[in-house]
Structures are given as C-alpha cells and as structure tokens.
Design a protein around this motif. Structure first.
Motif, PDB file in Angstrom:
ATOM      1  N   ALA A 177     -23.894  29.133  28.308  1.00  0.00           N
ATOM      2  CA  ALA A 177     -22.548  29.221  28.723  1.00  0.00           C
ATOM      3  C   ALA A 177     -21.709  30.578  28.566  1.00  0.00           C
ATOM      4  CB  ALA A 177     -21.737  28.229  27.624  1.00  0.00           C
ATOM      5  N   VAL A 178     -22.299  31.294  27.395  1.00  0.00           N
ATOM      6  CA  VAL A 178     -21.870  32.659  27.277  1.00  0.00           C
ATOM      7  C   VAL A 178     -22.057  33.695  28.524  1.00  0.00           C
ATOM      8  CG1 VAL A 178     -21.706  34.919  25.969  1.00  0.00           C
ATOM      9  CG2 VAL A 178     -21.627  32.672  24.854  1.00  0.00           C
ATOM     10  N   ALA A 179     -23.256  33.483  28.902  1.00  0.00           N
ATOM     11  CA  ALA A 179     -23.756  34.134  30.214  1.00  0.00           C
ATOM     12  C   ALA A 179     -22.910  33.929  31.363  1.00  0.00           C
ATOM     13  CB  ALA A 179     -25.358  33.821  30.398  1.00  0.00           C
ATOM     14  N   ARG A 180     -22.683  32.313  31.423  1.00  0.00           N
ATOM     15  CA  ARG A 180     -21.831  31.984  32.404  1.00  0.00           C
ATOM     16  C   ARG A 180     -20.330  32.595  32.523  1.00  0.00           C
ATOM     17  NH1 ARG A 180     -20.737  25.904  32.902  1.00  0.00           N
ATOM     18  NH2 ARG A 180     -19.581  26.432  31.116  1.00  0.00           N
ATOM     19  N   ALA A 181     -19.816  32.596  31.212  1.00  0.00           N
ATOM     20  CA  ALA A 181     -18.532  33.258  30.942  1.00  0.00           C
ATOM     21  C   ALA A 181     -18.536  34.633  31.574  1.00  0.00           C
ATOM     22  CB  ALA A 181     -17.978  32.893  29.921  1.00  0.00           C
ATOM     23  N   LEU A 182     -19.536  35.400  31.370  1.00  0.00           N
ATOM     24  CA  LEU A 182     -19.616  36.804  31.311  1.00  0.00           C
ATOM     25  C   LEU A 182     -20.031  37.181  32.799  1.00  0.00           C
ATOM     26  CD1 LEU A 182     -20.855  37.548  27.757  1.00  0.00           C
ATOM     27  CD2 LEU A 182     -18.749  38.470  28.656  1.00  0.00           C
ATOM     28  N   ILE A 183     -20.410  36.531  33.549  1.00  0.00           N
ATOM     29  CA  ILE A 183     -21.168  37.082  34.628  1.00  0.00           C
ATOM     30  C   ILE A 183     -19.895  37.732  35.446  1.00  0.00           C
ATOM     31  CG2 ILE A 183     -21.146  34.780  36.198  1.00  0.00           C
ATOM     32  CD1 ILE A 183     -24.022  35.901  37.028  1.00  0.00           C
ATOM     33  N   GLY A 184     -20.327  38.788  36.215  1.00  0.00           N
ATOM     34  CA  GLY A 184     -19.273  39.341  36.903  1.00  0.00           C
ATOM     35  C   GLY A 184     -17.920  39.800  36.389  1.00  0.00           C
ATOM     36  N   ARG A 185     -18.229  39.942  34.979  1.00  0.00           N
ATOM     37  CA  ARG A 185     -17.351  40.602  34.106  1.00  0.00           C
ATOM     38  C   ARG A 185     -15.823  40.200  34.033  1.00  0.00           C
ATOM     39  NH1 ARG A 185     -20.075  45.592  32.559  1.00  0.00           N
ATOM     40  NH2 ARG A 185     -22.136  45.741  33.328  1.00  0.00           N
ATOM     41  N   ALA A 201     -25.964  29.778  10.440  1.00  0.00           N
ATOM     42  CA  ALA A 201     -26.769  30.801  10.773  1.00  0.00           C
ATOM     43  C   ALA A 201     -26.702  30.973  12.332  1.00  0.00           C
ATOM     44  CB  ALA A 201     -28.348  30.625  10.537  1.00  0.00           C
ATOM     45  N   ALA A 202     -26.853  30.055  12.899  1.00  0.00           N
ATOM     46  CA  ALA A 202     -26.727  30.017  14.440  1.00  0.00           C
ATOM     47  C   ALA A 202     -25.321  30.500  15.122  1.00  0.00           C
ATOM     48  CB  ALA A 202     -26.936  28.753  15.257  1.00  0.00           C
ATOM     49  N   GLN A 203     -24.231  30.030  14.192  1.00  0.00           N
ATOM     50  CA  GLN A 203     -22.891  30.353  14.645  1.00  0.00           C
ATOM     51  C   GLN A 203     -22.684  31.812  14.427  1.00  0.00           C
ATOM     52  OE1 GLN A 203     -19.995  28.876  11.859  1.00  0.00           O
ATOM     53  NE2 GLN A 203     -19.867  26.987  12.821  1.00  0.00           N
ATOM     54  N   ASP A 204     -23.363  32.593  13.454  1.00  0.00           N
ATOM     55  CA  ASP A 204     -23.326  33.876  13.242  1.00  0.00           C
ATOM     56  C   ASP A 204     -24.097  34.793  14.498  1.00  0.00           C
ATOM     57  OD1 ASP A 204     -21.881  35.217  11.266  1.00  0.00           O
ATOM     58  OD2 ASP A 204     -23.591  36.362  10.713  1.00  0.00           O
ATOM     59  N   ALA A 205     -25.096  34.170  14.704  1.00  0.00           N
ATOM     60  CA  ALA A 205     -26.047  34.936  15.894  1.00  0.00           C
ATOM     61  C   ALA A 205     -25.273  34.834  17.087  1.00  0.00           C
ATOM     62  CB  ALA A 205     -27.474  34.282  15.792  1.00  0.00           C
ATOM     63  N   PHE A 206     -24.532  33.651  17.179  1.00  0.00           N
ATOM     64  CA  PHE A 206     -23.945  33.156  18.560  1.00  0.00           C
ATOM     65  C   PHE A 206     -22.650  34.176  18.578  1.00  0.00           C
ATOM     66  CE2 PHE A 206     -20.498  31.276  20.900  1.00  0.00           C
ATOM     67  CZ  PHE A 206     -20.947  30.950  21.903  1.00  0.00           C
ATOM     68  N   LEU A 207     -21.995  34.250  17.427  1.00  0.00           N
ATOM     69  CA  LEU A 207     -20.779  35.206  17.640  1.00  0.00           C
ATOM     70  C   LEU A 207     -21.159  36.664  17.893  1.00  0.00           C
ATOM     71  CD1 LEU A 207     -18.250  33.689  14.944  1.00  0.00           C
ATOM     72  CD2 LEU A 207     -17.981  33.555  17.500  1.00  0.00           C
ATOM     73  N   GLY A 208     -22.414  36.881  17.133  1.00  0.00           N
ATOM     74  CA  GLY A 208     -22.797  38.529  17.604  1.00  0.00           C
ATOM     75  C   GLY A 208     -23.045  38.770  18.863  1.00  0.00           C
ATOM     76  N   LEU A 209     -23.792  37.702  19.693  1.00  0.00           N
ATOM     77  CA  LEU A 209     -24.113  37.888  20.958  1.00  0.00           C
ATOM     78  C   LEU A 209     -22.788  37.806  21.783  1.00  0.00           C
ATOM     79  CD1 LEU A 209     -27.342  35.507  21.196  1.00  0.00           C
ATOM     80  CD2 LEU A 209     -27.246  38.158  21.537  1.00  0.00           C
ATOM     81  N   LEU A 210     -21.997  37.068  21.573  1.00  0.00           N
ATOM     82  CA  LEU A 210     -20.973  36.932  22.212  1.00  0.00           C
ATOM     83  C   LEU A 210     -19.872  37.999  21.988  1.00  0.00           C
ATOM     84  CD1 LEU A 210     -18.839  35.412  24.301  1.00  0.00           C
ATOM     85  CD2 LEU A 210     -17.983  34.290  21.713  1.00  0.00           C
ATOM     86  N   PHE A 211     -19.825  38.854  21.153  1.00  0.00           N
ATOM     87  CA  PHE A 211     -18.966  40.028  20.740  1.00  0.00           C
ATOM     88  C   PHE A 211     -19.544  41.067  21.429  1.00  0.00           C
ATOM     89  CE2 PHE A 211     -15.098  39.694  18.504  1.00  0.00           C
ATOM     90  CZ  PHE A 211     -15.040  38.452  17.936  1.00  0.00           C
ATOM     91  N   GLY A 212     -21.050  41.294  21.360  1.00  0.00           N
ATOM     92  CA  GLY A 212     -21.717  42.179  21.947  1.00  0.00           C
ATOM     93  C   GLY A 212     -21.272  42.142  23.309  1.00  0.00           C
ATOM     94  N   GLN A 213     -21.678  41.223  24.124  1.00  0.00           N
ATOM     95  CA  GLN A 213     -21.553  40.906  25.566  1.00  0.00           C
ATOM     96  C   GLN A 213     -20.104  41.203  25.965  1.00  0.00           C
ATOM     97  OE1 GLN A 213     -24.046  40.743  27.706  1.00  0.00           O
ATOM     98  NE2 GLN A 213     -25.153  41.452  25.680  1.00  0.00           N
ATOM     99  N   ALA A 214     -19.288  40.655  25.320  1.00  0.00           N
ATOM    100  CA  ALA A 214     -17.696  40.655  25.878  1.00  0.00           C
ATOM    101  C   ALA A 214     -17.302  42.227  25.720  1.00  0.00           C
ATOM    102  CB  ALA A 214     -16.779  39.896  24.943  1.00  0.00           C
ATOM    103  N   GLU A 215     -17.715  42.902  24.752  1.00  0.00           N
ATOM    104  CA  GLU A 215     -17.628  44.390  24.711  1.00  0.00           C
ATOM    105  C   GLU A 215     -18.038  45.239  25.698  1.00  0.00           C
ATOM    106  OE1 GLU A 215     -18.336  46.707  20.570  1.00  0.00           O
ATOM    107  OE2 GLU A 215     -17.007  44.874  20.376  1.00  0.00           O
ATOM    108  N   ASP A 216     -19.291  44.876  25.854  1.00  0.00           N
ATOM    109  CA  ASP A 216     -20.051  45.317  27.125  1.00  0.00           C
ATOM    110  C   ASP A 216     -19.446  45.440  28.486  1.00  0.00           C
ATOM    111  OD1 ASP A 216     -22.335  46.495  25.956  1.00  0.00           O
ATOM    112  OD2 ASP A 216     -23.807  45.317  27.209  1.00  0.00           O
TER     113      ASP A 216
END
Ligand SMILES: Nc1ncnc2c1ncn2[C@@H]1O[C@H](COP(=O)(O)OP(=O)(O)OP(=O)(O)O)[C@@H](O)[C@H]1O
Ligand SMILES: [Mg+2]
Lengths: 250, 415
Positions: A177-185, A201-216
């Motif tokens: 779902a994150v990938a889908r939200a992020l495609i095409g910036r 634990a999964a929450q933390d990992a998930f948020l890390g990925l979400l923030f990293g990609q949104a920042e990107d």
C-alpha cells in the motif's frame, strides 16, 4: 513515437513554490443522510495546513471524525463551505469528476488494512492509481521498473510484483500500500491508521520505510492514528480537537 | 488493465461466478438449440419435395395426406383404388403420375412400393433428383432400393438379402419372399433416406397369401407368383405432375369432385404452409419459453451481483480512493456482468455444437431432420449479442446501487 523522457518531467514544479501542500480554512461539512441511523455527523475546521515535505500525525479518539476529515482532504466528499486546498488547488472549485482525477494525480492513500484488491497482482495494485492519473503515470516513468524499485526499497520479496496481493501477509500488504501511495511521487500522502493491524516491531519497521520513501519522493505526510506513541518521528503532532470541532445533530 | 482486474475479480469468485455462467450457458444453448431445431425442421420439411404439382390420396386432411405420403409420418386411413388412379393418370392435364403404396416395414424403416418412374420424378431441395450411391434401380420383381440412412444404420450393401415385415412394427415377416438390395440412393436429407423402395408389383406379390390381415395356408411358391398378374387393387397415394401449371387447379378440382371415390388432391407447398400454421403456435411457445429461461438466468446473475455488493463495498472504496469515479465503479460492475454473459454465451454456443454433434443422428433418426452444423449465422450472433446486452441492462440495477453506495460511503468503509 518515443517514450516521454521522465527526467525533465520529474523536476517537481509544485515544490518550487512555497505554498502549503494542504490548507483548510473555515471548512464545514456534514454527512448527508442524517436520520438513517448514522445520526448526521458534522465537522468544522477553521484552520489547518501542512507545509511542503512536512509530516504530521493527527491524533483523535474513535469516532472523532478523523476519517471524515481525510475523506474531505481527498475530495471523496465535498465540503459544504470553506476552502480545502491541496497544493494550492481548491477542491471545492472542482467538479466531482475533476476531484477524482485530482486525487489520483496528487494524493497517495493508505488505509488501516484491506488496502489492496486481493485478486489483483501486487504490480497491478501498485499501478492502479496511475490508471486514473496520466500525469502521475508520466512522472512514474516505466511502470514495471518503478514497481520493482519500490518493492525492493520496501523490502518485499523479488517475486512480489507477480504475486496476487491476497497471498501476502498483512505487514507485506501494508508495504505494498505504501508503494502504491508513493508511485509517481504524489505531493501528499494520506494514511488512515496504517499501522494498527501491525505489532509494535512491525509498526516501527513500517514507519521507517514509510518515512524514508516519503522523504525520497519529497511528499508531505498526513497520518491519522489514536496512538500517541507514534508521534516522535513526525515533525508535528496535532490533536483533532485542536483543529476541528465535531458536531452531532440528532 | 481494468479489463484484467475485472477478469481477476471474477476468477476470485470462481464458484458463484461459475454457476452463474453455467446457468447462462445452458439457457443460451437451449435457446439456440430450439432455434436450430425450428429452422432445421422448417428447412428440412420445405426441402423434402419439389417438382410434384399435386399429391393425391383418399379424402382426409391435407396435412395428414402430406405427412404420410411424403414424410412417412402417420398412416393413411383409406386407400385409393387402382381404377381411380388410372382415371387420374389418363387425364389430359396430367404429365406423369407415380403411385406409392405404404404399409409395410423393414426394422424401423418403412417400405414403399412404387414404379421405377419414381426415381425420375421425385425431386427435392429445389429440383434435385435422386441418385444412386451404389447399384441401380428396380429391375427384378424382388429388387429393393434402400435409402442412405437405411444402409448406414443396418450396414447393408448391394446384393444383401432383405426381408420385409408385414405392417408397421410387427413380428410377421414376409420371409418366404426375400428381396435383394439392388441399389442404395445417395443421401438426400429427405425421408427417402429412411425408406426401403420396392416395386408396386412386389407389394402385391408379398401379399398374395394374405387375406384380410392374416396369412392363409401354405406359401405360394415364388415361381407361381412370378407368373401371376400382379396389378395392385389399391395404392396409398400418388404424386402427380401436370403439363401446364395453369391447369393444376382444374385438375385439383376434378380430383376433389371425383364421383366414384372420395379423393383429395393437395398442392404440396400449400399443405406445407398449413402444416406450419399448426406447428407455428407450438414453435412460438417454444421460443418464448426458452427466451424466458435466458431471462431467468440473467435475473439470477443480477441477484448474484446484488448479494455480493455489500461485501464488495471495501473494494469499491479502494477503487474510489485510487481515483476511480463512481461512474467507473458502475462501469466495472456492468463490465463484469457482460463478461459473465459473454462467457456464458460462448460456452452456450460450444455446448450447442457439442450437443448437435452428439444428438444429430438421434434427431435425424427420430424426426428425419438433419440439422446442419455450420458456423453461427448472423441471427445467432445477434442473439448472443442480445444476451450480452440484456446482461448489461440487467446489471444496471445493482451497478446503480453500487454507484450510490460508493458516493455515500466516502473513503473509509468500516469492515
Ligand atoms: N459514509 C458516512 N455516512 C454517514 N456518516 C458517516 C460516514 N462515515 C462516517 N460517518 C460518521 O461520522 C462520524 C465520524 O466517523 P469517522 O470514521 O470519521 O471517525 P474516526 O475518527 O475515523 O473513527 P475511527 O478511529 O473509529 O476510525 C461517525 O459518527 C460516523 O457515524
Ligand atoms: Mg477512521
């Protein structure tokens, strides 16, 4: 005809201007169909905005109108009064069809769970918003390659794109779902309690990925939750009571 | 992509969708099958006889006369005396007259006594004449010519012996006077294919020892019979050709007013029309019923879509959040319905062809209708298109409901 070069189109024109990613002013909204058991819930939001690239956590109790506010911001429902501006465009000035198109072009959406069409492949799920957004499609460049890049960045298995989405674990589905939200910036990512189905634990990992990609991608992030512990990663934490007044008309 | 997703969504609900498609397929196969049978029967009936201007028989209904004389369906209630036949044959208007005598059988096939002229005069499918696939026509008293179906069904070849049974479906054989197969006619698609043809004299010959429905005493030796005068006393019917078509009605009136014996002369074309007027009612009813079956299947599909709407609200919300308009959701549901109907239509057509291939010999054997297996004609393609169109229309009801739900639901559907 050669494929349009993605590189020049990538230079995000909206970001060059300092206008906010999201601005709500004097917004009033009430669900239609009062009296049909739903009890006519309404919302007033005098002033709220989100700067370019900013991340905000919106906290509120259940039933306080968080999801309603997100529906307004996404233009799925139209405000009865006021201004809901995304990247400088007032959604109230758009027709319903134009709002749908605008949402597809500018906003990435992540739900709490059941984000994906279970029968469609992960790749089709990620590419779905592009189907309704030609400009975003052009920005995404070569779709399959972008899907692979996002899946890899989000730690999904290499064969994920071809897998039917329904076969993935809940955590994997949220990452899709994150990938889908992020495609095409898209300029704005809206997430409605995306971590509530995950363990800590999964929450933390998930948020890390979400923030990293949104920042990107340079996207602003508006996330809704009832869990104040998530707040530390965000630029700003807002309580819904502070920005919006709920109205219940019996 | 939307098409792919719609197909994926259907496959994800394979069981219910499969049942719905199957129901549509069966109803479509039924409808097309009824159509096929109807047009097949019509064509095969209309093609059965041509070149004959009048059919003459004992007075009864014209349809009845047509049925027993040409289609070998039912029986004559009365015969035509040989004298009457002679009178008719010698009328100045008459160009030719071929007598036929029915009443005996061989296995499930009827035996027809006639004159060799029959092979020259009988025409079918707009003027085609009978041809021999093997052997030749009637020559000897105990020669028989069999139709293509008779040969195929019983594995007979030229030169084989063949025994005629007395009456229809009887256990008494004329086994003292066996025939020899002299020829096999080429397939015509008419009742001739299912007929054993012998000479008129032969019919007399095998009944020499029969009086009033029973066998009398010892069998007369074949040599003695060959020496006899075998002119028949009566025939069942006669096919008549006139010299000038303008005289048909004069002759018909003359025969119908024949004073010696109550006779009936019919124009085959007119009688065929009368037959269709009778069959037409049943035909329309049949088409109507099978159309109702198709509608029922489509209604079932609509109910199925309705019943899944609630559990698919979440899915609709996802589509909406991704930027799909409510109209897209409406279109998606209509598209799914059309895909189901299209699958049903194609499967139904396949079922029809499979059924045709399997059931064709049975239909032919039972009704003498040889159904053609050919690519779907324009009318059938229109029928299939109409089924898909009707499915689209029927699905509009649940689709409109989904449209309104997706407008009212907003983005976050609680699950
Ligand atoms: N589609 C709708 N039609 C009518 N009323 C609705 C609709 N969706 C929500 N509401 C009403 O709006 C109110 C707020 O609901 P909302 O979903 O916005 O709350 P929430 O803060 O997201 O709660 P939760 O944390 O449980 O998700 C509720 O009273 C609900 O009944
Ligand atoms: Mg909510």
């Amino acid at each position: 005809m050669s494929r349009p070069e993605p590189a020049p189109a990538l230079a995000p024109a909206p970001r060059a201007e300092p206008r906010p990613a999201l601005a709500l002013r004097d917004v009033a909204f009430a669900w239609p169909g009062a009296g049909r058991g739903r009890g006519g819930f309404g919302l007033r939001c005098p002033d709220f905005s989100l700067a370019q690239g900013e991340s905000v956590l919106l906290l509120g109790a259940s039933g306080s109108g968080k999801s309603t506010l997100l529906s307004l911001i996404c233009g799925i429902v139209a405000a009865d009064a006021g201004v809901v501006a995304v990247a400088g465009t007032d959604l109230r000035g758009l027709s319903a069809g134009a709002r749908d198109r605008f949402r597809a072009e500018r906003i990435g959406v992540i739900f709490q769970q059941f984000n994906l069409l279970p029968y469609a492949s992960v790749s089709d799920n990620i590419l779905l918003p592009l189907r309704f957004a030609p400009e975003r499609r052009a920005r995404a460049g070569e779709g399959a390659a972008e899907v692979r890049r996002l899946c890899a960045a989000l730690g999904l298995p290499a064969d994920a794109p071809e897998t039917p989405a329904g076969r993935l674990s809940v955590g994997q589905q949220q990452r899709v779902a994150v990938a889908r939200a992020l495609i095409g910036r898209p300029g704005l990512i809206v997430a409605d309690e995306p971590t509530s189905a995950l363990d800590a634990a999964a929450q933390d990992a998930f948020l890390g990925l979400l923030f990293g990609q949104a920042e990107d991608a340079g996207s602003s992030l508006l996330m809704v939750s009832h869990d104040p512990r998530l707040g530390e990663r965000f630029d700003r934490v807002v309580r819904i009571e502070d920005i919006a007044a709920a109205e219940r008309n019996p | 992509m939307i098409l792919r997703l719609a197909i994926g969504s259907l496959f994800a609900r394979a069981l219910t969708v499969g049942m719905t498609v199957l129901a549509i397929a069966l109803s479509v196969a039924l409808f097309l099958g009824v159509e096929k049978l109807r047009t097949g029967a019509r064509a095969s009936f209309a093609d059965t006889i041509s070149g004959t201007d009048l059919i003459v028989g004992a007075r009864s209904g014209s349809v009845q006369l047509l049925l027993y004389s040409v289609f070998r369906i039912g029986n004559a209630t009365n015969n035509v005396s040989w004298e009457s036949f002679q009178d008719i044959a010698s009328r100045p208007e008459v160009d030719w007259a071929v007598p036929i005598s029915l009443g005996d059988s061989h296995r499930e096939f009827r035996v027809m006594g006639t004159t060799p002229e029959f092979f020259r005069r009988y025409e079918y499918r707009g003027g085609r004449s009978l041809e021999f696939a093997e052997g030749r026509g009637l020559d000897d008293l105990y020669d028989a010519v069999i139709g293509a179906d008779v040969a195929a069904a019983l594995g007979y070849e030229v030169g084989d012996p063949i025994v005629v049974s007395h009456g229809l479906a009887s256990f008494t054989d004329h086994d003292d006077q066996p025939f020899r197969i002299a020829g096999i006619t080429a397939r015509t698609g008419t009742p001739v294919d299912r007929t054993v043809i012998v000479s008129l004299e032969a019919i007399e010959a095998i009944h020499v020892d029969w009086r009033g429905g029973g066998k009398t005493g010892a069998a007369t030796p074949v040599e003695a019979i060959r020496a006899m005068e075998l002119t028949p006393t009566a025939i069942t019917a006669a096919l008549v050709g006139v010299k000038s078509r303008l005289r048909i009605f004069t002759l018909q009136r003359w025969i119908n007013d024949y004073p010696e014996e109550p006779l009936l002369a019919i124009l085959p074309g007119v009688a065929l029309q009368e037959l269709w007027a009778i069959v037409g009612v049943a035909e329309t009813a049949l088409v109507g019923v099978s159309a109702m079956v198709v509608l029922t299947a489509l209604l079932g599909m609509t109910a199925m879509i309705f019943s899944t709407l609630n559990e698919r609200r979440r899915e609709m919300a996802i589509w909406r959040a991704m930027g799909a308009r409510p109209a897209t959701i409406l279109g998606l549901l209509v598209l799914e319905a059309m895909l189901m109907a299209a699958a049903g239509a194609v499967l139904g057509a396949a079922l029809l062809y499979a059924g045709l291939a399997a059931g064709r010999p049975l239909v032919d054997a039972a009704f003498g209708i040889w159904l053609p297996i050919e690519p779907p004609n324009a009318r059938e393609l229109w029928t299939l298109a109409a089924v898909i169109g009707a499915a689209a229309l029927a699905s509009l009801l649940p689709a409109l409901r989904a449209y309104r739900l997706s407008l009212a639901d907003g983005m976050m559907v609680r699950t």
